[in-house]
Every structure is written in structure tokens, then in C-alpha cells.
Design an enzyme around this catalytic site. Structure first.
Site, mmCIF file in Angstrom:
data_model
loop_
_atom_site.group_PDB
_atom_site.id
_atom_site.type_symbol
_atom_site.label_atom_id
_atom_site.label_comp_id
_atom_site.label_asym_id
_atom_site.label_seq_id
_atom_site.Cartn_x
_atom_site.Cartn_y
_atom_site.Cartn_z
ATOM 1 N N VAL A 10 3.048 3.113 -6.669
ATOM 2 C CA VAL A 10 2.526 4.450 -6.950
ATOM 3 C C VAL A 10 3.676 5.419 -6.748
ATOM 4 O O VAL A 10 4.640 5.122 -6.039
ATOM 5 C CB VAL A 10 1.321 4.825 -6.054
ATOM 6 C CG1 VAL A 10 0.105 3.993 -6.416
ATOM 7 C CG2 VAL A 10 1.653 4.685 -4.587
ATOM 8 N N SER A 11 3.582 6.582 -7.372
ATOM 9 C CA SER A 11 4.681 7.546 -7.348
ATOM 10 C C SER A 11 4.734 8.392 -6.090
ATOM 11 O O SER A 11 5.808 8.777 -5.643
ATOM 12 C CB SER A 11 4.602 8.462 -8.568
ATOM 13 O OG SER A 11 4.702 7.697 -9.739
ATOM 14 N N THR A 12 3.578 8.704 -5.531
ATOM 15 C CA THR A 12 3.564 9.602 -4.374
ATOM 16 C C THR A 12 2.666 9.050 -3.277
ATOM 17 O O THR A 12 1.805 8.199 -3.522
ATOM 18 C CB THR A 12 3.030 11.006 -4.750
ATOM 19 O OG1 THR A 12 1.652 10.885 -5.110
ATOM 20 C CG2 THR A 12 3.817 11.613 -5.882
#
Length: 189
Positions: A10-12
Site C-alpha cells: 500500500v502507498s500510505t
């Protein structure tokens, strides 16, 4: 037959890998490696750990290809590394399995498309440069203003810091530091 190893990203930190993990475990993953990193970053400890853990005959499973790589070029690079290690790639959403002949063919087609795209970009760039030159523009970085460089060197000689001299004259800080070093001057700050 090797093991299925899952990779979820996931990015964040606001996002959760739980949904990806569940799908990967349902697909047979014995272990899921995770990263909370932007796709822009190639520093992915979870992926590095997965690659170190994997053995010949294993399969790396992802929910979607974009979890593994941000661009086609990056994906192809990762798949090539997997291939060298004897590890297949399985993407659940795209239904791609490089352990099969058909899955490998799909990736070769992707590779050909990526190569075509790079060639198109290079041709467009070349055409754009030619058009700019035809209009009398010189592409590339403009040469340094020698008067500004000399003024910066004089300010540094007089005791001003290279950073402050750069700021006052509208030059880049690294440019002034480079010119100071080339001139053999001692910096005060």
C-alpha cells in the site's frame, strides 16, 4: 512444486494490506510479505525479504500488477529478476501466470509494447529538439553568466558564505560551491 509467496503493498500508512493479504492467502500463499511504500520508491524491504526467502520453483503472487511495479519497465525488470531465480509471477486480477507458456507470452508482448513506447518517446523528443532548433532556440541548459560567477567569487573572497552569495546573485548554491572549489578559494561557511 514450490511455494506460493504473497506480496502486498500500500502507498500510505492510512491504507491497510489486510484485503490484499486475505486474497493472497486464499490463492495459496504460505506467507505474505508487505510494504507500506509509494510505488515511486524502489526501496521496498518487504519485496527484498521475499526475494531473499524465495527458492527456485516458488511463485510470487500479487493481487494486481500495480502492487509490484509502477511502470511496465519496472515490472519487466522485476519479472526478469524473478525468472533468473527460477521464481514465477502470478497476478490474481490480470490472471497472469508466468509459469505457463501463455503467461510468459503475455509478458513478452508487454515487453515489446514497452520497447515500442520508449522508441516513440525518443523519436518525439528528437523531433521536438529539431523543431526548437528550427525556431532558433538552443535546447539544453543555458550557460552560466560569467559576470555573476565572478561576483559570487568576489563575495566569497570578501567573507560571505557561498550560500548567501548564491542567494543574492540568483545562482544555484551548488553552482557557487563548485565554482569556489574550482577557484581554490577557502569557504567561510
Amino acid at each position: 512444486m514450490g511455494d506460493v509467496l504473497g506480496y502486498a503493498r500500500v502507498s500510505t500508512g492510512d491504507q491497510d494490506v489486510a484485503g490484499q493479504t486475505i486474497r493472497l492467502e486464499q490463492a495459496g500463499a504460505i506467507r505474505v510479505f508487505t510494504d507500506v511504500k509509494s510505488g515511486k520508491s524502489m526501496d521496498r524491504p518487504g519485496l527484498a525479504e521475499l526475494l531473499a526467502f524465495s527458492r527456485k520453483g516458488d511463485t510470487l503472487a500479487v493481487v494486481r500488477l500495480d502492487r509490484l511495479g509502477r511502470s511496465l519497465t519496472e515490472l519487466l525488470s522485476i519479472v526478469e529478476r524473478l525468472k533468473e531465480r527460477g521464481v514465477a509471477l502470478l497476478s490474481l486480477e490480470e490472471k497472469i501466470d508466468t509459469s505457463s507458456a501463455a503467461g510468459e507470452l503475455v509478458f513478452h508482448v508487454f515487453g515489446a509494447i514497452a520497447h515500442f513506447e520508449r522508441r516513440l518517446i525518443a523519436e518525439r523528443t528528437k523531433d521536438g529538439i529539431a523543431a526548437a532548433r528550427a525556431k532558433g532556440k538552443v535546447p539544453g541548459r543555458q550557460p552560466l553568466d560569467a559576470d555573476k560567477v565572478q561576483a559570487a567569487l568576489k563575495l566569497v573572497e570578501a567573507g560571505m558564505s557561498p550560500t548567501k552569495a548564491a542567494s543574492q546573485l540568483g545562482l544555484g548554491r551548488s553552482t557557487v560551491y563548485r565554482e569556489v572549489a574550482a577557484a581554490g578559494l577557502r569557504r567561510t561557511a
